[in-house]
Design a protein around this motif. Structure first.
Motif, mmCIF file in Angstrom:
data_model
loop_
_atom_site.group_PDB
_atom_site.id
_atom_site.type_symbol
_atom_site.label_atom_id
_atom_site.label_comp_id
_atom_site.label_asym_id
_atom_site.label_seq_id
_atom_site.Cartn_x
_atom_site.Cartn_y
_atom_site.Cartn_z
ATOM 1 N N TRP A 199 -12.472 60.630 62.886
ATOM 2 C CA TRP A 199 -11.692 59.824 62.134
ATOM 3 C C TRP A 199 -12.055 58.607 62.783
ATOM 4 C CZ3 TRP A 199 -9.720 60.838 57.643
ATOM 5 C CH2 TRP A 199 -9.410 62.046 57.227
ATOM 6 N N HIS A 200 -12.429 57.279 61.975
ATOM 7 C CA HIS A 200 -12.726 55.971 62.437
ATOM 8 C C HIS A 200 -11.294 55.107 61.670
ATOM 9 C CE1 HIS A 200 -16.432 57.342 64.250
ATOM 10 N NE2 HIS A 200 -16.583 57.973 62.818
ATOM 11 N N THR A 201 -10.939 54.338 62.303
ATOM 12 C CA THR A 201 -9.928 53.453 62.030
ATOM 13 C C THR A 201 -10.658 52.217 61.057
ATOM 14 O OG1 THR A 201 -8.421 53.827 63.629
ATOM 15 C CG2 THR A 201 -8.013 51.742 62.598
ATOM 16 N N VAL A 202 -10.294 52.026 59.988
ATOM 17 C CA VAL A 202 -10.602 51.194 59.068
ATOM 18 C C VAL A 202 -9.947 49.744 59.426
ATOM 19 C CG1 VAL A 202 -11.486 50.401 56.768
ATOM 20 C CG2 VAL A 202 -11.407 52.839 57.510
ATOM 21 N N LYS A 203 -8.629 49.750 59.034
ATOM 22 C CA LYS A 203 -7.965 48.864 59.064
ATOM 23 C C LYS A 203 -6.395 48.917 59.627
ATOM 24 C CE LYS A 203 -6.104 44.706 56.483
ATOM 25 N NZ LYS A 203 -6.083 44.100 55.190
ATOM 26 N N CYS A 204 -5.909 48.114 60.256
ATOM 27 C CA CYS A 204 -4.381 48.342 60.682
ATOM 28 C C CYS A 204 -3.630 47.175 60.031
ATOM 29 C CB CYS A 204 -4.236 48.423 62.173
ATOM 30 S SG CYS A 204 -4.905 49.910 63.006
ATOM 31 N N GLY A 205 -2.170 47.485 59.629
ATOM 32 C CA GLY A 205 -1.471 46.389 59.336
ATOM 33 C C GLY A 205 -0.751 45.927 60.423
ATOM 34 N N PRO A 206 0.050 44.828 60.144
ATOM 35 C CA PRO A 206 0.414 44.085 61.235
ATOM 36 C C PRO A 206 1.821 44.946 61.843
ATOM 37 C CG PRO A 206 1.390 43.525 59.245
ATOM 38 C CD PRO A 206 0.436 44.385 58.704
ATOM 39 N N ILE A 207 1.990 44.618 63.213
ATOM 40 C CA ILE A 207 2.920 45.157 64.150
ATOM 41 C C ILE A 207 4.475 45.066 63.555
ATOM 42 C CG2 ILE A 207 3.925 45.522 66.288
ATOM 43 C CD1 ILE A 207 1.067 45.087 67.305
ATOM 44 N N VAL A 208 5.351 45.892 63.231
ATOM 45 C CA VAL A 208 6.590 45.607 62.758
ATOM 46 C C VAL A 208 7.628 46.216 63.782
ATOM 47 C CG1 VAL A 208 5.912 45.355 60.363
ATOM 48 C CG2 VAL A 208 6.804 47.454 61.190
ATOM 49 N N ASP A 209 8.822 45.351 63.622
ATOM 50 C CA ASP A 209 9.995 46.073 64.466
ATOM 51 C C ASP A 209 10.439 47.060 63.587
ATOM 52 O OD1 ASP A 209 12.357 46.631 65.814
ATOM 53 O OD2 ASP A 209 12.974 44.636 65.920
ATOM 54 N N ALA A 210 10.744 48.517 64.085
ATOM 55 C CA ALA A 210 11.207 49.596 63.245
ATOM 56 C C ALA A 210 12.564 49.267 62.646
ATOM 57 C CB ALA A 210 11.140 50.807 64.259
ATOM 58 N N GLY A 211 13.360 48.376 63.071
ATOM 59 C CA GLY A 211 14.572 48.300 62.592
ATOM 60 C C GLY A 211 14.407 47.203 61.419
ATOM 61 N N SER A 212 13.458 46.377 61.260
ATOM 62 C CA SER A 212 13.085 45.596 60.306
ATOM 63 C C SER A 212 12.518 46.243 58.876
ATOM 64 C CB SER A 212 12.575 44.356 60.540
ATOM 65 O OG SER A 212 11.414 44.598 60.850
ATOM 66 N N GLY A 213 12.047 47.316 58.991
ATOM 67 C CA GLY A 213 11.033 47.978 57.840
ATOM 68 C C GLY A 213 9.802 48.847 58.169
ATOM 69 N N GLU A 214 9.369 49.060 57.318
ATOM 70 C CA GLU A 214 8.337 50.229 57.241
ATOM 71 C C GLU A 214 6.789 49.149 57.902
ATOM 72 O OE1 GLU A 214 8.754 53.702 54.388
ATOM 73 O OE2 GLU A 214 7.838 52.028 53.513
ATOM 74 N N ALA A 215 6.088 49.939 58.661
ATOM 75 C CA ALA A 215 4.889 49.390 58.918
ATOM 76 C C ALA A 215 3.864 49.802 57.658
ATOM 77 C CB ALA A 215 4.286 50.298 60.168
ATOM 78 N N LYS A 216 2.950 48.930 57.442
ATOM 79 C CA LYS A 216 2.196 49.057 56.069
ATOM 80 C C LYS A 216 0.715 48.753 56.237
ATOM 81 C CE LYS A 216 6.144 47.977 53.114
ATOM 82 N NZ LYS A 216 6.778 47.110 51.907
ATOM 83 N N VAL A 217 -0.162 49.157 55.178
ATOM 84 C CA VAL A 217 -1.373 48.855 55.419
ATOM 85 C C VAL A 217 -1.819 48.812 53.760
ATOM 86 C CG1 VAL A 217 -2.561 50.753 55.542
ATOM 87 C CG2 VAL A 217 -3.779 48.922 56.276
ATOM 88 N N ASP A 218 -2.568 47.708 53.369
ATOM 89 C CA ASP A 218 -3.115 47.609 52.099
ATOM 90 C C ASP A 218 -4.578 47.084 52.211
ATOM 91 O OD1 ASP A 218 -3.462 47.575 49.162
ATOM 92 O OD2 ASP A 218 -1.590 46.064 48.947
#
Length: 153
Positions: free
Chosen positions: A92-111
């Protein structure tokens, strides 16, 4: 009946009764102990990760839309990444990562969107990583999503 025969008979009878009572007592004790352990054992971390890929079939040169999100109670800071591989086996090769988020403030996302450049099969999955701090640090894999397959014609 001789005294020895009476002792053997009485000993066997006594052992049979004690054996059954002892077995019941052991079972009741074990069940009680298990219930006590379950009551004081903390629950495992809860979380989820999901990835959607559309469309399922594309022509060479068309784009594939990848969207994913994830969270976990075990993470203080999280990052969600989209990973890709060509074919059904291999690394597996990583294509893109979303921003780092504080787990208490919401979900980590990628689009993101990826262009299909070759005929065959592309597979995608999401990976939720925990990181050391709000600016990054050493990533460690928390969970992955199921594999999503795109057929390229």
């Amino acid at each position: 009946m001789t005294d020895q025969a009476k002792k053997i008979r009485n000993g066997r009878a006594a052992r049979g009764i004690l054996g059954r009572r002892g077995g019941r007592l052991a079972t009741v004790t074990a069940v009680g102990a298990a219930a006590a352990v379950l009551a004081v054992t903390p629950a495992f971390a809860k979380g989820s990760a999901d990835l959607s890929v559309s469309p399922g079939t594309v022509k060479v040169g068309q784009t594939v839309h990848i969207k994913g999100q994830g969270d976990s109670d075990a993470l203080q800071y999280g990052m969600f990444c989209a990973q890709q591989r060509v074919g059904t086996k291999g690394a597996w090769h990583t294509v893109k990562c979303g921003p780092i988020v504080d787990a208490g403030s919401g979900e980590a996302k990628v689009d993101m969107k990826v262009k299909a450049t070759h005929r065959g099969v592309l597979q995608f999955r999401g990976a939720l990583y925990g990181v050391d701090g709000p600016r990054g640090g050493h990533p460690y894999l928390d969970r992955t999503t199921d594999t999503r397959t795109v057929h390229v014609k």
